[in-house]
Each structure stands twice: as structure tokens, then as C-alpha cells.
Design an enzyme around this catalytic site. Structure first.
Site, PDB file in Angstrom:
ATOM      1  N   ASN A  51      40.824  42.918  40.275  1.00 36.89           N
ATOM      2  CA  ASN A  51      39.623  43.530  39.704  1.00 36.89           C
ATOM      3  C   ASN A  51      39.734  43.857  38.217  1.00 36.89           C
ATOM      4  O   ASN A  51      38.862  44.542  37.673  1.00 36.89           O
ATOM      5  CB  ASN A  51      39.237  44.775  40.503  1.00 36.89           C
ATOM      6  CG  ASN A  51      38.537  44.395  41.804  1.00 36.89           C
ATOM      7  OD1 ASN A  51      37.620  43.574  41.786  1.00 36.89           O
ATOM      8  ND2 ASN A  51      38.968  44.950  42.917  1.00 36.89           N
ATOM      9  N   GLY A  52      40.793  43.360  37.577  1.00 36.51           N
ATOM     10  CA  GLY A  52      40.874  43.502  36.124  1.00 36.51           C
ATOM     11  C   GLY A  52      40.978  44.944  35.648  1.00 36.51           C
ATOM     12  O   GLY A  52      41.433  45.818  36.384  1.00 36.51           O
ATOM     13  N   SER A  53      40.538  45.200  34.435  1.00 37.81           N
ATOM     14  CA  SER A  53      40.753  46.532  33.875  1.00 37.81           C
ATOM     15  C   SER A  53      39.720  47.529  34.403  1.00 37.81           C
ATOM     16  O   SER A  53      38.574  47.186  34.690  1.00 37.81           O
ATOM     17  CB  SER A  53      40.766  46.480  32.355  1.00 37.81           C
ATOM     18  OG  SER A  53      39.519  46.019  31.924  1.00 37.81           O
ATOM     19  N   GLY A  93      45.032  38.585  25.213  1.00 39.87           N
ATOM     20  CA  GLY A  93      45.987  39.624  24.860  1.00 39.87           C
ATOM     21  C   GLY A  93      46.257  39.561  23.365  1.00 39.87           C
ATOM     22  O   GLY A  93      45.714  38.694  22.661  1.00 39.87           O
ATOM     23  N   GLU A  94      47.096  40.454  22.912  1.00 32.31           N
ATOM     24  CA  GLU A  94      47.365  40.520  21.481  1.00 32.31           C
ATOM     25  C   GLU A  94      48.102  39.269  20.997  1.00 32.31           C
ATOM     26  O   GLU A  94      47.891  38.785  19.902  1.00 32.31           O
ATOM     27  CB  GLU A  94      48.217  41.769  21.220  1.00 32.31           C
ATOM     28  CG  GLU A  94      48.505  42.004  19.765  1.00 32.31           C
ATOM     29  CD  GLU A  94      49.708  42.910  19.592  1.00 32.31           C
ATOM     30  OE1 GLU A  94      50.176  43.484  20.594  1.00 32.31           O
ATOM     31  OE2 GLU A  94      50.187  43.032  18.464  1.00 32.31           O
ATOM     32  N   PHE A  95      48.975  38.736  21.884  1.00 34.00           N
ATOM     33  CA  PHE A  95      49.844  37.651  21.459  1.00 34.00           C
ATOM     34  C   PHE A  95      49.385  36.278  21.925  1.00 34.00           C
ATOM     35  O   PHE A  95      50.038  35.282  21.675  1.00 34.00           O
ATOM     36  CB  PHE A  95      51.259  37.893  21.982  1.00 34.00           C
ATOM     37  CG  PHE A  95      51.895  39.122  21.411  1.00 34.00           C
ATOM     38  CD1 PHE A  95      52.537  39.091  20.182  1.00 34.00           C
ATOM     39  CD2 PHE A  95      51.847  40.331  22.099  1.00 34.00           C
ATOM     40  CE1 PHE A  95      53.122  40.216  19.654  1.00 34.00           C
ATOM     41  CE2 PHE A  95      52.430  41.465  21.577  1.00 34.00           C
ATOM     42  CZ  PHE A  95      53.073  41.419  20.347  1.00 34.00           C
ATOM     43  N   ARG A 116      40.836  51.478  30.003  1.00 31.46           N
ATOM     44  CA  ARG A 116      40.979  50.052  29.658  1.00 31.46           C
ATOM     45  C   ARG A 116      42.405  49.559  29.864  1.00 31.46           C
ATOM     46  O   ARG A 116      42.641  48.362  29.927  1.00 31.46           O
ATOM     47  CB  ARG A 116      40.528  49.803  28.204  1.00 31.46           C
ATOM     48  CG  ARG A 116      41.383  50.501  27.188  1.00 31.46           C
ATOM     49  CD  ARG A 116      40.895  50.375  25.755  1.00 31.46           C
ATOM     50  NE  ARG A 116      41.657  51.311  24.930  1.00 31.46           N
ATOM     51  CZ  ARG A 116      41.386  52.593  24.791  1.00 31.46           C
ATOM     52  NH1 ARG A 116      40.340  53.099  25.393  1.00 31.46           N
ATOM     53  NH2 ARG A 116      42.158  53.397  24.072  1.00 31.46           N
ATOM     54  N   TYR A 142      49.215  40.045  39.973  1.00 29.82           N
ATOM     55  CA  TYR A 142      47.827  39.798  39.602  1.00 29.82           C
ATOM     56  C   TYR A 142      46.949  40.927  40.125  1.00 29.82           C
ATOM     57  O   TYR A 142      47.068  41.326  41.282  1.00 29.82           O
ATOM     58  CB  TYR A 142      47.363  38.454  40.189  1.00 29.82           C
ATOM     59  CG  TYR A 142      45.917  38.144  39.879  1.00 29.82           C
ATOM     60  CD1 TYR A 142      45.481  38.111  38.557  1.00 29.82           C
ATOM     61  CD2 TYR A 142      45.001  37.909  40.896  1.00 29.82           C
ATOM     62  CE1 TYR A 142      44.153  37.837  38.261  1.00 29.82           C
ATOM     63  CE2 TYR A 142      43.676  37.619  40.600  1.00 29.82           C
ATOM     64  CZ  TYR A 142      43.260  37.594  39.279  1.00 29.82           C
ATOM     65  OH  TYR A 142      41.957  37.332  38.987  1.00 29.82           O
ATOM     66  N   ASP A 192      48.985  55.570  25.229  1.00 25.28           N
ATOM     67  CA  ASP A 192      47.675  54.913  25.165  1.00 25.28           C
ATOM     68  C   ASP A 192      47.059  54.836  26.559  1.00 25.28           C
ATOM     69  O   ASP A 192      46.546  53.795  26.966  1.00 25.28           O
ATOM     70  CB  ASP A 192      47.823  53.514  24.545  1.00 25.28           C
ATOM     71  CG  ASP A 192      46.476  52.944  24.111  1.00 25.28           C
ATOM     72  OD1 ASP A 192      45.474  53.695  24.114  1.00 25.28           O
ATOM     73  OD2 ASP A 192      46.427  51.742  23.773  1.00 25.28           O
TER      74      ASP A 192
HETATM   75  P1  AMP Z   1      46.463  43.009  27.870  1.00 21.77           P
HETATM   76  O1  AMP Z   1      46.964  42.153  26.789  1.00 21.77           O
HETATM   77  O2  AMP Z   1      47.546  43.501  28.767  1.00 21.77           O
HETATM   78  O3  AMP Z   1      45.585  44.128  27.378  1.00 21.77           O
HETATM   79  O4  AMP Z   1      45.538  42.071  28.781  1.00 21.77           O
HETATM   80  C1  AMP Z   1      44.284  41.589  28.352  1.00 21.77           C
HETATM   81  C2  AMP Z   1      43.327  41.463  29.526  1.00 21.77           C
HETATM   82  O5  AMP Z   1      43.818  40.547  30.475  1.00 21.77           O
HETATM   83  C3  AMP Z   1      43.159  42.770  30.287  1.00 21.77           C
HETATM   84  O6  AMP Z   1      42.165  43.578  29.765  1.00 21.77           O
HETATM   85  C4  AMP Z   1      42.789  42.270  31.677  1.00 21.77           C
HETATM   86  O7  AMP Z   1      41.414  41.999  31.745  1.00 21.77           O
HETATM   87  C5  AMP Z   1      43.559  40.985  31.794  1.00 21.77           C
HETATM   88  N1  AMP Z   1      44.835  41.216  32.482  1.00 21.77           N
HETATM   89  C6  AMP Z   1      46.016  41.564  31.948  1.00 21.77           C
HETATM   90  N2  AMP Z   1      46.951  41.683  32.897  1.00 21.77           N
HETATM   91  C7  AMP Z   1      46.370  41.410  34.061  1.00 21.77           C
HETATM   92  C8  AMP Z   1      46.816  41.385  35.424  1.00 21.77           C
HETATM   93  N3  AMP Z   1      48.056  41.686  35.749  1.00 21.77           N
HETATM   94  N4  AMP Z   1      45.924  41.074  36.377  1.00 21.77           N
HETATM   95  C9  AMP Z   1      44.643  40.794  36.038  1.00 21.77           C
HETATM   96  N5  AMP Z   1      44.169  40.814  34.799  1.00 21.77           N
HETATM   97  C10 AMP Z   1      45.003  41.128  33.811  1.00 21.77           C
END
Ligand code: AMP
Length: 895
Positions: free
Chosen positions: A624-626, A550-552, A670, A621, A666
């Protein structure tokens, strides 16, 4: 001869060009082919008489192999009696055989100047014989099977357009007893081309059940069942004589008896017929207190063709642990058990209640198997909506509301909560009032001011959803007294509006959540976090693995076990060490935004850890991700209904957000997450997100950073971000979904995209895209934002499409090939072509199979694709339809 004028053209217009699927020879495993003219290599050697009647011709099929067929078109002369007789067809022990003919038939009316004797039918006969070499059969010896008419004849215009209507008819003959038979076709003056003939019989394929083996069995003569005795497999012995019946359509029925292992042996299931595996990819489409469940058939049908489904319903307590069977008042349409299609509508559920549905696949041997039935579980929570208002009374400083309770509340209603705020001031201030009754008078309002009201109910089970927004204006009699004519007009308008509003309200509309409060409206951002996010004790979290960046900081998956709750899987975002106070605030802003939402299509916040380090945000959770990555990984693998189901979910989540007054800015595949049930949820709510986080975002001339390809022109041009600009982005997400994660506008530069959009260019329909969906995308991409549909309209449209899947059958004709930016005309090598259609991973497969030039690929068939290792159905479809586009362009095609 009078027929000559039409004869030479027959070759060209009677035979349709066969598409690969029509020419494909994949038959069910329980059909045994006795004759197939499509795969006959040499002369068919059929007898045609008289000589000027049926004529054998040879044409090329799509694989460039010669194909034999017969045609006749003596429509100008009366009294035609043209016979065509096959060779002897041995029946191979079958008592009942099926005859499948494919033919085209010319519409008499479309032939200029033909006499009334022109026919649009022909007759089919058979003659049983032990002699394979009969050279003559008298007409009177034949037994008539049927007169065959075309479902679709074709006309001259069709010929001009090369739109040929291929008819397929199947007939059967029963109780055969001689060695074989001859088939004959009698033409009495029609214009026909017999394109192919296939003769086959059905058998029940070898099966092992209850440790007894049942041999390949030819089906009976009529529709009678054939009783078959099974023999015990090695090392087993009869417990009760095993028997089964082979049905007329090639399926095994009614197993009786069984064998058991001899002592010292254990059952080895490898050779048995088995119960099916679990249904797959379930999706749920929730509509207040009804839900539609859909799923894909099991991957393993257990070696049988009789898979059906049952759905079990359980109602669960808030903890998700204690579930009890649903009451009989819940209805299943078309039925609960023995569903032959993978879809059911469940109605009359309680509102605001958790339900768990298990969908079970069974076949004819499931009940005989000791293993539990394979099922897939779908959990849903119904919503509970309060339908405001039946009547309203207004004065200059008060408004009285009345409402109805939810239809089927989950428990006793404890109280109602009314929230209201001044229109357009929701970010500033709102008031919450509570009552046990069904009416409320809100006092102390400003005169001549519009207020927005919403009502929700609370039962022992918790809060339901808010009803829709109700806008009501207090009267402004004081202002009228001044005598300003404009004010009088305003009042008249508002009274008229009130009447319209009342009608609108009585129509009872639905659902939404609380109004969104921007964290910046808090002086102390930490207070926003405290208000909207639950503090979680870090000891209840178990981090298991890193799943993203993630960004942080990193994103991990793990488990959360809160006291007296069941353990759940969660995603954990943590704030990396060395952060500034601003970074901490920005990081947590996502939680204070997400924590305000409560909707099945919005990612759910479980809570935050702020009292110890690292600071963490815990969400549900999503296995299947994004969505963009998920779609690319499963290219071509979903049904269109599943794709529409995903889009519907996203639209529903966005409707909720827009009802709350939240603009996402946004929305893109993705930023959608997908769980194991294929439910899509909107995510990514950080405050800094659009500005810094999204790698797609680019700086605009005005300095802001914007994901150009997803953003509406007015938002790019002058930062006018609204729910209508979210609708534009939603259209792009629809396009991403249908094209399985293709990049919008491909490799065009951002500047070119902006220019093209300004000039009126819009993304063309992706491959195999239903016309209605592309139209909906185009609506979302209306230049004028007021003309775009609202998310509520989009949800309704998609619901209608899901209820009526036929509406999705008409495909938009365009394909990626019509896109001016794709280099279709400059494709010169197989590798380039594969790259263009995103199938570059098969370059080696094509090269190894010897497909080195574009000319060579034009006649590839489905079975060849499979042989060379392109086995995914979606990829096969993509490749074949792109080949068709090449044909359509006329590139290199020799017909
Ligand atoms: P984000 O900072 O929210 O863009 O998260 C970065 C990546 O982490 C995303 O593109 C997902 O692949 C994964 N991710 C974030 N949140 C979840 C979640 N709730 N469940 C599964 N994967 C996640």
C-alpha cells in the site's frame, strides 16, 4: 388555566432538534413499515380527547419539511386522563408488529412548583378491528401494551442548553388476526412530546438457495418459526423437497432439501443467496506471545444478516512453506469459531515463531455452498524475550548477571548471548559474550562505571529478541578511600539506585533489539554494509515495475527467489548510473542502518547488490505504499480501532528504534510504509535523508535542512535531535493519521508554524478525533522534551485504548473549524467550503444538484448526499459534520 404558564414554551423546549442521523429513514431490508409519522406529509388525523389534553404540533425537521408530533404537559393539575388514538393501521398480513416510539419526557423535579401528581410515564394500548372507520373506542376495550418510562428525562438546565434527551422504545404485539388495529397513548399527568411513531413488521426477504426460491415471508405471530416450501427455479427439478424456516426476527434458518439442474443446464449463481466474501483489512497487534486480530466485515454479506467468523491457526517453519495446525494449548478469546464480532485475542503462542492465521467469514448458507470459504490471511512472528535479571553481584571490576529463559521457547535453547557496553559509549564499542547457562560474570570492567547489558536466547529456530536494557554500575571503593564526601554521596545514590533497579528488574521487562551502530563509526563504510546487509545474487531478482522515485534512482517492485526460500515480493531501490563514490556510500548507508533492525514495524532489509551494477537495495515490499498517500486515498474508510492499530504499530517500531539508540529525525506519514495487512512500518533511514532527500525539509537559520512541521522546537532551534524529538514528530504523525493525510498546519508558512508553536499554539483535534488521542498528541507536543511520553508509554497507552474501545467514544469537541488559520468565517461559496474541508472533488456534484449557496447546504441530508453521488461513508461523515459546525457557528441558520 393553571397549565398556561408552561404551555406556550412547550413548542420550544419539548422537541429536540433532530440530527440528520436521528431523522434518517433507512430501515433494514427485512422490515416493512406500516406507519411512519416522520414521513407522513399531511395531518396525522389522530383523535385526542379531552380537548385540553394532547395537542398536535408541526415542527420543521432538519430538511425543513414539516413534521407532525403530539405533546401534552398538564402537570399542574391532578387526575389527568388524556388519550391520543391513531388512525386504523392495516396489518398487511403480519401477525406480529413492532412499534417504535421516539419521545422526550420532562423530569418532574425540574419543574418548579409542580404537585406530587406529576408523572414521568405514559401508557400504550392497542385495539384490533376490521373496521377502519371507528369513531369511538371505549377505554376498557383497549389492550395494554406497556407503561413507557423514559430512559432519559431532561431538566430545565438541559432546556436552556438545548440538550434534549430523545428516548426510543420498541414494543411489539403478537398474534394479530383482524384487518388492522388502532394504537392509543394515555397520559396521566406527565410532560411529554411524542416525536415520532413507526409501526413495522418483519419478513424474511425473498431468497434463492440450493436452486430453490423462497418467497418473501412474513414472520410468525409469536417467536414461532414459519416453515416455507421453496419452489425450484427455472430449469431445475426437485432432488429433495426444499424447505426453510423463517424466524421471528426475519432471518432464514435450517435449509433442508435441494433442487438440481435439469440435465443440460448449469447453475447460475446470480440470484442465489451466497456465502459472504472474505473479511477485509485485517490488522494484528502483537504483544510478545499474544496477538489481537481485528478485521472489517466482508464487503458482500451474501444477502444475509448472519455473518460470523472463524479463525484458523497454523504454525509455520522458517521457510514459511511448511505449516501445521497449532496445538490445542493456543487459546482464543472470546472463542475460535462462531465469532460475532470481528476481533479475537490469541494467547499462549510459542515465542519467536511464525504463525499464519486465516480468518474466515461464514453465513447460514456457507456450508451448503461448494465454493471454498473466503478467508483473509494474517502472518505474524512472535517475539522471544529473555527476562533478565533475578540477581546481580558487583565488584569494582566485575558484574554477575542472572536471567530466566523465555516463557515458551520455540525449540531447545542452544545458548544465550550477552551484549554490553559502557553507558553512553555504545557507538564506540560493545562486547558480545555467549553462554549455555543462565548466569554470567563479566570481568575486566572499569571501577565506578555504568554498563548497559542485554541478553537474548538462541534456539534451533534462530535468535530471539533482546530483553530490555539493564544498567549496572561497578563499585568504586578505591575512589571512596580518598575520602571525598561527594563520592560517598554518589555511592549512596548508586546503592539506592541499585535497589530500585533490582525491584525494577524483577518486574521483568521486555523486548528490544541490538544497539544501533552508526555507519560513520566504521573507517571503511563498505565494511558496515558487509556486516549488516546480505549480498544478494542479482540473478535471483526479477524487476517488474517502477513504483516510485527515490533520491538516488527509481524504486521498483519485483520478486526475489533465494535458494531454498519461497519467492517473495520485494521493493528494489537502485543507484542511478554516474554516481560519485560519496553518493554510493550514502546510498548504501541506508542498507547498513536498516540491516541492523529486526522488528515487525520496521521495514525489513532483504539484502544488497553491490558486486554488479546497478547497485541495489532490496527490502520487503509494502503493497500500500506510503502512509500519507494511502490515507488520502482511503479518506474516512477505516474504523477508529484500525487507525489506532496503525498508530500502535508505528509507536512500537519507534520504541524499538529508540531502545536501540537510533534517532530517526524525519518521522512523518510520508516515511511510513503500509503493507496489504495494514501493518505500518517505519522506513527511510538514509544518512543524507533529512538533509537532502525530504521535499518537506527547509533550511533553518542555522543552516541545517529540517522538515519544520514535523520537528520539535529544540531540534529546529539548536539541532537537539533525540528520541524525545522523535516523539514530537510521532504526535504529528498521529494527527496525520486521524485526519487521513491532512497537511499539518495546513497552508501556514514554515515561519508562521515556528512562531505559533513558540507562542503555545498546538494543532487542534481533527474531525471525529477521540479526546484521549488528541490528549496524547498534546503530550507529545510538550514544549519541555523531558515531559513528553516515551515511546514505550505511548505503546502502552494505545494498547489500553485498543483493549477498551469505549474509551475512544468521547470525541474531542474541537474541529478544524476552531483552527484560527482555516478561513471558516470567510467561506462564502459552496466551492470554497468544499475546498476548505478537502472535498473539492464534489463541487460538480453539489452544483448539479442545485446547491449553489451556503444557506442551501445547511439542510442537506445523508440520503441527498448519496443521491448526488457522495457515497463514501467517510466523505459523507466529513461533509455532514462540517455542516453541523456551520450550524454551531450560527452562520446563516434560521431555526
Ligand atoms: P524512498 O526513496 O524510500 O522515499 O522511496 C520512494 C517511494 O517509493 C516511496 O514513497 C514509496 O512510494 C515507494 N517505496 C519505497 N520503498 C517501498 C517498499 N518497500 N514497498 C513499496 N513501496 C516502496
Amino acid at each position: 388555566m393553571a397549565t398556561l404558564w408552561i404551555y406556550p414554551s412547550l413548542l420550544f423546549f419539548l422537541l429536540p432538534s433532530l440530527t440528520p442521523s436521528q431523522a434518517l429513514r433507512n430501515y433494514p431490508e427485512n422490515e416493512v413499515t406500516l406507519l411512519d409519522t416522520m414521513s407522513a406529509l399531511g395531518d396525522l388525523g389522530w383523535e385526542a380527547y379531552p380537548a385540553e389534553g394532547w395537542e398536535e404540533i408541526s415542527v420543521m425537521d432538519e430538511r425543513n419539511t414539516p413534521m407532525r408530533s403530539y405533546q401534552v404537559c398538564n402537570v399542574m393539575e391532578a387526575n389527568q386522563n388524556n388519550w391520543l388514538r391513531t388512525r386504523h393501521i392495516p396489518r398487511d398480513g403480519a401477525q406480529r408488529v413492532y412499534i417504535e416510539i421516539k419521545f422526550t419526557l420532562r423530569d418532574c423535579n425540574s419543574l418548579p412548583g409542580v404537585p406530587g401528581t406529576c408523572k414521568e410515564t405514559f401508557n400504550m394500548y392497542y385495539y384490533e378491528s376490521n373496521n377502519p372507520n371507528l369513531w369511538f373506542i371505549k377505554e376498557s376495550q383497549y389492550i395494554k401494551i406497556d407503561t413507557i418510562a423514559a430512559d432519559e428525562s431532561f431538566t430545565q438546565t438541559d432546556v436552556g442548553d438545548r440538550v434534549m434527551k430523545l428516548n426510543t422504545e420498541v414494543r411489539d404485539i403478537s398474534n394479530l388476526s383482524k384487518k388492522g388495529f388502532y394504537l392509543a397513548f394515555q397520559d396521566v399527568g406527565a410532560c411529554i412530546a411524542l416525536v415520532s411513531l413507526r409501526v413495522f413488521y418483519k419478513k424474511c426477504p425473498l431468497a434463492v438457495l440450493n436452486l430453490a426460491q423462497f418467497p418473501d415471508t412474513v414472520t410468525g405471530g409469536d417467536s414461532a418459526l414459519v416453515e416455507v416450501r421453496g419452489s425450484c427455479v427455472n430449469d431445475s427439478e426437485e432432488f429433495e423437497a426444499p424447505r426453510m424456516y423463517c424466524s421471528g426476527d426475519g432471518g432464514w434458518l435450517v435449509p433442508i432439501g435441494r433442487c438440481v439442474c435439469k440435465s443440460g443446464f448449469e447453475e447460475n449463481k446470480d440470484h442465489c443467496q451466497r456465502p459472504p466474501s472474505a473479511p477485509e483489512n485485517p490488522i494484528s497487534i502483537l504483544n510478545d506471545t499474544s496477538v489481537t486480530l481485528e478485521w472489517s466485515p466482508p464487503r458482500d454479506s451474501g444477502g444475509r444478516g448472519d455473518v460470523i467468523y472463524s479463525v484458523h491457526c497454523r504454525k509455520c517453519a522458517g521457510d514459511g512453506k511448511t505449516c501445521t495446525p497449532c496445538s490445542t494449548s493456543v487459546h482464543f478469546v472470546p472463542r475460535q469459531f462462531g465469532l460475532s464480532i470481528p476481533k479475537v485475542l490469541i494467547t499462549d503462542l510459542l515465542s519467536n515463531t511464525n504463525y499464519s492465521f486465516s480468518i474466515e467469514a461464514v453465513n447460514g448458507v456457507s456450508d451448503l455452498s461448494p465454493t471454498p470459504k473466503q478467508q483473509v490471511i494474517v502472518n505474524i512472528t512472535t517475539s522471544q524475550t529473555v527476562n533478565v535479571i533475578l540477581k546481580e553481584r558487583k565488584s569494582k571490576d566485575s558484574i554477575t548477571l542472572a536471567w530466566q529463559g523465555p516463557d515458551r521457547p520455540n525449540g531447545v535453547i542452544v545458548e544465550y548471548e550477552v551484549i554490553y557496553y559502557e553507558k553512553n559509549q555504545r557507538d564506540q564499542n560493545y562486547t558480545v559474550l555467549k553462554t549455555k547457562g543462565h548466569t554470567m560474570t563479566v570481568e575486566g570492567l572499569k571501577p565506578g562505571t555504568t554498563y548497559v547489558f542485554r541478553v537474548r536466547a538462541r534456539t534451533d529456530g534462530g535468535y530471539g529478541n533482546y530483553g530490555g536494557e539493564i544498567e549496572l554500575e561497578t563499585s568504586h571503593e578505591d575512589m571512596l578511600a580518598i575520602g571525598d564526601p561527594n563520592q560517598a554521596t554518589i555511592l549512596a545514590v548508586s546503592i539506592a539506585g541499585g535497589i530500585v533497579l533490582l525491584i525494577f528488574l524483577v518486574a521483568c521487562f521486555v523486548v528490544s533489539g541490538r544497539t544501533y551502530i552508526h555507519p560513520h563509526t566504521y573507517e571503511d563504510p563498505n565494511q558496515a554494509v558487509r556486516d549488516f546487509a546480505k549480498e544478494i545474487d542479482a540473478s535471483t531478482i526479477r524487476i517488474e515495475r517502477v513504483i516510485g522515485a527515490g533520491e538516488f534512482g527509481e524504486v521498483c517492485s519485483g520478486r526475489l527467489k533465494l535458494p531454498s526460500k519461497r519467492e517473495i515480493y520485494v521493493a528494489i531501490k537502485s543507484l542511478k548510473a554516474g554516481y560519485s563514490e560519496k553518493q554510493r556510500r550514502d546510498f548504501l548507508s541506508e542498507a547498513s542502518i536498516m540491516g541492523q533492525f529486526d522488528h515487525p514495524n520496521i521495514i525489513r532489509l532483504e539484502g544488497v547488490v553491490t558486486r554488479c551494477k546497478p547497485v541495489m537495495i532490496i527490502t520487503e515490499y509494502m503493497e500500500n505504499g506510503s502512509l500519507d498517500t494511502f490515507l488520502k486515498k482511503h479518506d474516512g474508510q477505516f474504523t477508529i480501532i484500525q487507525l489506532v492499530g496503525m498508530m500502535r504499530g508505528i509507536a512500537s517500531g519507534m520504541k524499538y528504534l529508540s531502545d536501540m539508540g537510533y534517532v530517526h529525525r524525519d518521522l512523518a506519514a510520508r516515511n511510513i510504509l503500509v503493507n496489504s495487512n495494514l501493518v505500518c512500518k517505519v522506513s527511510d533511514f538514509g544518512l543524507s535523508r533529512v538533509l537532502e532527500d525530504d521535499p518537506e525539509a527547509a533550511y533553518t537559520t542555522r543552516g541545517g535542512k529540517i522538515p519544520i512541521r514535523w520537528t520539535a522546537p529544540e531540534a529546529i532551534a539548536y539541532r537537539k535531535f533525540t528520541s524525545a524529538s522523535d516523539v514530537w514528530s510521532y504526535g504529528i504523525v498521529m494527527w496525520e493519521v486521524i485526519s487521513y493525510g491532512e497537511r499539518p498546519y495546513w497552508e501556514m508558512s514554515n515561519q508562521d508554524v515556528i512562531k505559533a508553536i513558540d507562542e503555545g499554539y498546538r494543532l487542534p483535534a481533527p474531525m471525529d478525533c477521540p479526546l484521549v488521542l488528541h490528549q496524547l498528541m498534546l503530550d507529545c507536543w510538550e514544549k519541555s522534551r523531558g515531559e513528553r511520553p516515551k515511546f514505550g508509554n505511548i505503546v502502552n497507552t494505545l494498547d489500553k485504548l485498543i483493549r477498551n474501545p469505549n474509551s475512544l467514544k468521547e470525541l474531542a469537541n474541537s474541529s478544524v473549524w476552531e483552527d484560527p488559520t482555516t478561513p471558516e468565517f470567510s467561506v462564502t461559496t459552496v466551492d470554497e467550503w468544499l475546498d476548505t474541508i478537502n472535498m473539492g472533488q464534489y463541487k460538480d456534484n453539489f452544483a448539479t444538484a442545485g446547491y449553489v449557496s451556503l444557506d442551501a447546504i445547511l439542510y442537506i441530508s445523508l440520503s441527498e448526499l448519496s443521491k448526488m453521488g457522495v457515497t463514501l461513508v467517510g466523505h459523507q461523515k466529513k461533509i455532514l459534520s462540517s455542516i453541523q459546525s456551520l450550524h454551531a457557528q450560527g452562520t446563516h441558520v434560521q431555526v
